[in-house]
Design an enzyme around this catalytic site. Structure first.
Site, short mmCIF file in Angstrom:
data_model
loop_
_atom_site.label_atom_id
_atom_site.label_comp_id
_atom_site.label_asym_id
_atom_site.label_seq_id
_atom_site.Cartn_x
_atom_site.Cartn_y
_atom_site.Cartn_z
N LEU A 105 0.82 -1.22 0.00
CA LEU A 105 0.00 0.00 0.00
C LEU A 105 0.85 1.27 0.00
CD1 LEU A 105 -2.93 -1.11 2.32
CD2 LEU A 105 -3.11 -0.42 -0.06
N ALA A 110 4.59 6.92 1.16
CA ALA A 110 3.61 7.89 1.67
C ALA A 110 4.18 8.67 2.85
CB ALA A 110 2.32 7.18 2.07
N ASP A 151 5.59 3.92 -6.86
CA ASP A 151 4.98 4.34 -5.57
C ASP A 151 5.09 5.84 -5.37
OD1 ASP A 151 4.64 1.64 -5.18
OD2 ASP A 151 5.31 1.68 -3.09
#
Ligand code: PMV
Length: 331
Positions: A105, A110, A151
């Site tokens: 994820l 992130a 990503d």
């Protein structure tokens, strides 16, 4: 105090083959987020990073070599250096994230993105998405040497991306919303290890793996075409095809296969593993009618956390010119 966020991401199609130059499609997942705050610290404390979820505190000094620095430290050093600012600062940087770690994820990218944004904003500096993506990629490379760059790209731009390694980023319109159910096998699967295993297999049987990667690349081209035109059923079938090729590459697992089968049995339009594989997450494409039942089926099958995510339709609907993405048989 300055606060910045960044979403998670999920790969819809194209993982692994993307490392070998084929296209892949990824979308942001805003239901999970990394959040970073930056505030002035005590005098002479230096730069202190408080990683709340890890229960750890890191200090950023001049001394760590780049390779010894954790991704969090490397991120701060990179952004301050890029902005021409001194590392001699008294700052407290707090990191929190609801994105599960090592599950495909994009948690690392992130956190790094939110941190890069928060530090820049704290010093009233503006960074473009392209600059943020590039800075985060530097950190990604340091810690997982073969990172394709997908990503950092999808997370920094916060838009669905059609990504080809080393090429200029392409975003594209989404014709109809895509409803996804993302289910976690509960097994951590470090990307670096699975990417390394695929590399060894490719070295041993280049022809076979190149053919598998070509098959996946072809699926990514067709999936973009189908997403742009809102052909959701077709997207689902392409996800199923992609899962079969990932099984052939040896990156699925019995848990992933069981979740994929359960999703399909309960009405998903398509389902596949997502990310590095061998553990981590699978995704199912669902409809408003089937979303809840697929979610419950995955929970009943023992999924360790299920997230529902929605990719919105684009308001500026201009599908890309036919010549660039239309599969030959459709022209
Ligand atoms: O598991 P994730 O989200 O890190 O995805 C890995 C995707 C790969 O294609 C296997 C590797 C990469 O760098 O693109």
């Amino acid at each position: 105090m300055t606060i910045a966020h960044a979403p998670g991401k999920i790969i819809l199609v194209g993982e692994h083959a993307v490392v070998y130059g084929r296209p892949a499609i990824a979308v942001p997942v805003t239901q999970v987020q990394a959040r970073v705050t930056v505030e002035e610290g005590e005098k002479e404390q230096g730069i202190v990073i408080v990683a709340k979820d890890l229960g750890r505190v890191f200090h950023v000094g001049q001394r760590e070599s780049k390779s010894a620095a954790s991704p969090l430290q490397a991120t701060v050093v990179n952004v301050l250096t890029y902005l021409g600012l001194s590392l001699e600062q008294d700052l407290t940087i707090a990191v929190e994230s609801s994105i599960p770690i090592a599950r495909g994820l994009g948690s690392g990218a992130a956190v790094s993105t939110a941190m890069t944004r928060a530090v820049a904003e704290h010093f009233s500096k503006k960074l473009t998405a392209e600059e943020v993506s590039r800075l985060v990629y530097e950190v990604e490379k340091l810690h997982h040497g073969t990172a394709s760059g997908i990503d950092n790209t999808v997370i920094a731009y916060e838009r669905p991306v059609y990504f080809v390694r080393g090429e200029r980023l392409e975003t594209f319109p989404v014709g109809r919303p895509l409803s996804l159910v993302i289910a976690d096998t509960g097994a951590e699967s470090p990307t670096r290890i699975v990417v390394g295993a695929v590399r060894r297999a490719w070295e041993e049987s280049k022809e076979r793996y190149e053919a598998l990667f070509d098959g996946v690349g072809d699926i990514a081209v067709k999936a973009r075409w189908a997403i742009e035109r809102g052909e959701v059923g077709q997207v689902g079938r392409l996800m199923d095809d992609n899962h079969r090729l990932l099984q052939d590459m040896g990156v699925s697992s019995s848990r992933l296969d069981a979740l994929v089968r359960a999703a399909r049995r309960h009405g998903a339009l398509g389902a596949k593993l997502s990310g590095a594989g061998r553990g981590g997450n699978m995704i199912a494409l669902v409809t408003a009618q089937t979303g809840e039942q697929v979610k419950h089926a995955l929970e009943a099958e023992g999924a360790d956390g299920v997230i529902q995510a929605e990719v919105e339709a684009s308001k500026d609907l201009v599908p890309s010119p036919a010549s660039s993405v239309v599969p030959e048989e459709e022209q």
